[in-house]
Enzyme design. Structure first.
Site, PDB file in Angstrom:
ATOM      1  N   LYS A  44       0.843  -1.202   0.000  1.00  0.00           N
ATOM      2  CA  LYS A  44       0.000   0.000   0.000  1.00  0.00           C
ATOM      3  C   LYS A  44       0.878   1.252   0.000  1.00  0.00           C
ATOM      4  O   LYS A  44       1.915   1.275   0.675  1.00  0.00           O
ATOM      5  CB  LYS A  44      -0.855  -0.058   1.274  1.00  0.00           C
ATOM      6  CG  LYS A  44      -1.502   1.234   1.682  1.00  0.00           C
ATOM      7  CD  LYS A  44      -2.920   1.305   1.200  1.00  0.00           C
ATOM      8  CE  LYS A  44      -3.553   2.649   1.559  1.00  0.00           C
ATOM      9  NZ  LYS A  44      -4.652   2.969   0.651  1.00  0.00           N
ATOM     10  N   GLY A  45       0.471   2.282  -0.727  1.00  0.00           N
ATOM     11  CA  GLY A  45       1.250   3.508  -0.829  1.00  0.00           C
ATOM     12  C   GLY A  45       1.691   4.033   0.531  1.00  0.00           C
ATOM     13  O   GLY A  45       0.884   4.122   1.454  1.00  0.00           O
ATOM     14  N   ASN A  68     -13.278   3.662  -5.297  1.00  0.00           N
ATOM     15  CA  ASN A  68     -12.736   3.903  -3.970  1.00  0.00           C
ATOM     16  C   ASN A  68     -12.168   5.307  -3.895  1.00  0.00           C
ATOM     17  O   ASN A  68     -11.672   5.848  -4.887  1.00  0.00           O
ATOM     18  CB  ASN A  68     -11.661   2.866  -3.592  1.00  0.00           C
ATOM     19  CG  ASN A  68     -10.273   3.317  -3.969  1.00  0.00           C
ATOM     20  OD1 ASN A  68      -9.650   4.109  -3.270  1.00  0.00           O
ATOM     21  ND2 ASN A  68      -9.789   2.845  -5.112  1.00  0.00           N
ATOM     22  N   ALA A  69     -12.303   5.881  -2.717  1.00  0.00           N
ATOM     23  CA  ALA A  69     -11.676   7.182  -2.441  1.00  0.00           C
ATOM     24  C   ALA A  69     -11.072   7.112  -1.046  1.00  0.00           C
ATOM     25  O   ALA A  69     -11.428   7.878  -0.155  1.00  0.00           O
ATOM     26  CB  ALA A  69     -12.696   8.306  -2.547  1.00  0.00           C
ATOM     27  N   GLY A  71      -7.965   7.617  -0.327  1.00  0.00           N
ATOM     28  CA  GLY A  71      -7.109   8.793  -0.154  1.00  0.00           C
ATOM     29  C   GLY A  71      -5.771   8.473   0.485  1.00  0.00           C
ATOM     30  O   GLY A  71      -5.200   9.298   1.203  1.00  0.00           O
ATOM     31  N   CYS A 128      -2.616   8.838  -8.236  1.00  0.00           N
ATOM     32  CA  CYS A 128      -3.792   8.559  -7.417  1.00  0.00           C
ATOM     33  C   CYS A 128      -4.833   9.644  -7.672  1.00  0.00           C
ATOM     34  O   CYS A 128      -4.565  10.825  -7.469  1.00  0.00           O
ATOM     35  CB  CYS A 128      -3.458   8.520  -5.937  1.00  0.00           C
ATOM     36  SG  CYS A 128      -4.935   8.168  -4.958  1.00  0.00           S
ATOM     37  N   GLY A 263      -5.748  -6.800  -8.306  1.00  0.00           N
ATOM     38  CA  GLY A 263      -6.194  -5.802  -7.342  1.00  0.00           C
ATOM     39  C   GLY A 263      -7.545  -6.115  -6.736  1.00  0.00           C
ATOM     40  O   GLY A 263      -7.670  -6.897  -5.789  1.00  0.00           O
TER      41      GLY A 263
END
Lengths: 300, 253
Positions: A44-45, A68-69, A71, A128, A263
């Site tokens: 994950k980022g 998805n958001a 963030g 993103c 994903g």
């Protein structure tokens, strides 16, 4: 039969990894999936400090897909290096670290911190759609993408993959901008910006209003863009976008991807990655393919 | 306590109101591991509906898990059509469940489709149990709760019990308890958090949020928490993994 691939000088036991953000650092999925089977885990980022992410609702289902958001909520690089890397090191799998930031300085902070950490490659998230500053701005303008690629490369001792946004007119131009900037590889596609409205309530479903569309609904877009990008550059590609089964993964490989990320499928079937690896093997056996590398870009 | 992903056989699937269904699924691994307040992910067979439906466990009977769900969206409407003998993919038990604090007095407070998970809880508690159920109009499950405690009903249309919400019923019947266990819509939980704090009653809330993975990986279903969370070290606890049950002071609703 050979499933291993060489990507930017790194050997992975098979071409299957996971799409950043769908798998955490593998901790939660390790109850269902033998992480040793994966070519690599793409994490994950991670940013240079903890990010809270967006307000909820962050998730909306759509026809054959989801928005998805989130963030890029993440614990920051210090916790990640101390907690998540040792967890992954218990397994015989590659580690690709996805890096996010709001500014050039923030990307550089993370990249430099990772120079002393034993991971295989970095994937730079410049695409993103859910983060207003940084991310998307770098990922939709070829000049900025080229600039940030050069910057990250000059501060990193690891192979650097630039993760491209599909929210552009000409994906080939973006791929070339990354290659010219010195990228060792590119990955695509990130999610496609979308929106969903609750008609009964006349309100946006997502608190962020817009979100990133993923899932099988976007798969044909991914195939097309991987194909176009692979004809524009010589650096290797990680293909992703709505891969649900082995055939979807093989489609991206035939279109020109050296590796493939799974994903959204992880949400629908936690064991999707392993089933896809098995499915690729089965396809190779059935069709007398001895080496997965013979399939890369082999569409006629 | 480990999670399983299994093919469960549907034992029965019956309507219990105009839009609520009661389904028993044979899934021994999940039934044996589950505690009240946990949920399962139910995977819909129609491939265009990707995400699993997180549904609370209503009851555990031998090797069967019972869910009671409202058929409101495309996924749950499809679930309503599944017949006995069909197979459905389920994962669970997920989340943490209600902490069982025995030999106390309790109020179990449910609103709408938040009522079902309190049923298994009511069976397992030993003590003085008052059950407060809030409905919009149609009543369901109330008769089953009557076996395990004294039931008080509030309905928005006033046709059954007290007209109004669960707090109106608590006030009307002058109820009190050592512990509140609750599940329901966010405005109700917000009201109960305030009520519990005002009356110095320990209050557990079971939250609902839109989810994707259901196991804590995607960070889709977070809720604002008073303490820093274990995952991201911000103030976002995961409803699916750190919850769905929280002690009221843990969350900022």
């Amino acid at each position: 039969m050979n499933l291993s691939v060489n990507y930017a000088g790194v050997t992975f036991k098979n071409p299957i990894t996971v799409a950043s953000g769908t798998f955490g650092s593998g901790v939660e999925y390790s109850e269902f999936v033998d992480l040793n089977r994966l070519g690599a885990v793409t994490t994950k980022g991670v940013a240079d400090r903890p990010w809270e992410g967006n307000p909820t609702p962050r998730i909306a289902e759509t026809y054959g897909g989801m928005l998805n958001a989130v963030g890029l909520q993440n614990p920051g690089i210090d916790v990640f290096v101390e907690r998540d890397i040792p967890f992954l090191k218990q397994y015989d799998t590659g580690i690709i670290v996805n890096v996010c930031g709001h500014s050039e300085e923030e990307y550089v902070n993370v990249v430099e911190r990772l120079n002393d950490v034993d991971v295989d490659m970095l994937e730079i998230n410049v695409s993103c759609p859910n983060v207003k500053e940084g991310g998307i701005a770098f990922g939709t303008d070829p000049k900025q993408l080229n600039h940030v690629t050069k910057l990250v490369k000059s501060h990193s001792n690891k192979p650097v993959i630039m993760k491209l946004s599909p929210n552009v007119t000409d994906i080939a131009e973006m791929a070339r901008a990354a290659e010219d900037g010195g990228a060792d590889g590119i990955s695509l596609i990130n999610t496609i910006t979308g929106m969903k409205i609750d008609v009964d309530r006349r309100k946006f479903v997502l608190a962020n209003q817009t979100g990133g569309l993923s899932g099988p609904a976007i798969h044909p877009v991914a195939v097309r863009m991987v194909y176009q990008a692979s004809h524009a550059v010589k650096i290797p590609i990680i293909g992703m976008g709505g891969v649900m089964n082995a055939y979807d993964a093989l489609e991206l490989i035939l279109a020109g991807a050296t590796m493939v990320s799974v994903g959204t499928a992880n949400f629908i079937n936690p064991n999707a990655t392993v089933e896809i690896i098995d499915g690729i093997e089965e396809y190779m056996k059935k069709n007398g393919v001895d080496d997965i590398n013979d399939l890369i870009g082999a569409v006629e | 306590m480990s999670k399983s992903l299994v093919e469960g056989t549907i034992v029965s699937n019956e309507p219990i109101s105009s839009d609520c269904y009661s389904m028993f699924i044979s899934a021994a691994d999940i039934a044996n591991a589950a505690v009240p307040g946990q949920f399962i992910n139910v995977y819909i067979n129609d491939g265009s509906k990707l995400l699993p439906r997180p549904i609370s466990i209503c009851e555990i009977v031998d090797d069967k898990v019972r869910i009671v769900f409202r058929a409101v969206g495309g996924g749950t409407k499809e679930l309503a059509t599944y017949k006995a003998g069909e197979v459905v993919r389920v994962m669970g038990p997920l989340g943490n469940g209600y902490p069982l604090e025995q030999d106390k007095s309790y109020m179990l407070i449910g609103g709408g489709i938040g009522i079902p998970p309190l049923l298994e809880l009511s069976k397992r508690l030993k003590g003085d149990i008052n059950i407060v159920l809030g409905y919009r109009d149609e009543i369901f499950l109330a008769d089953e709760f009557a076996k395990y405690g004294k039931v008080y009903i509030a309905s928005e249309d006033g046709k059954t019990g007290v007209k109004g919400n669960v707090i109106d019923a608590i006030n009307e019947y002058d109820l009190s308890a050592d512990i509140i266990y609750s599940c329901g819509p966010t405005p109700m939980l917000r009201g109960l958090k305030a009520y519990g704090s005002e009356h110095n009653i320990k209050t557990y809330l079971s939250l609902e949020e839109r989810m994707a993975c259901g196991i804590g990986a995607c960070l889709g279903c977070v809720t604002k928490s008073t303490d820093v969370d274990s995952h991201s070290h911000v103030n976002n606890k995961r409803v699916c993994k750190d919850g769905p049950v929280f002690e009221a002071s843990e969350v900022d609703l």
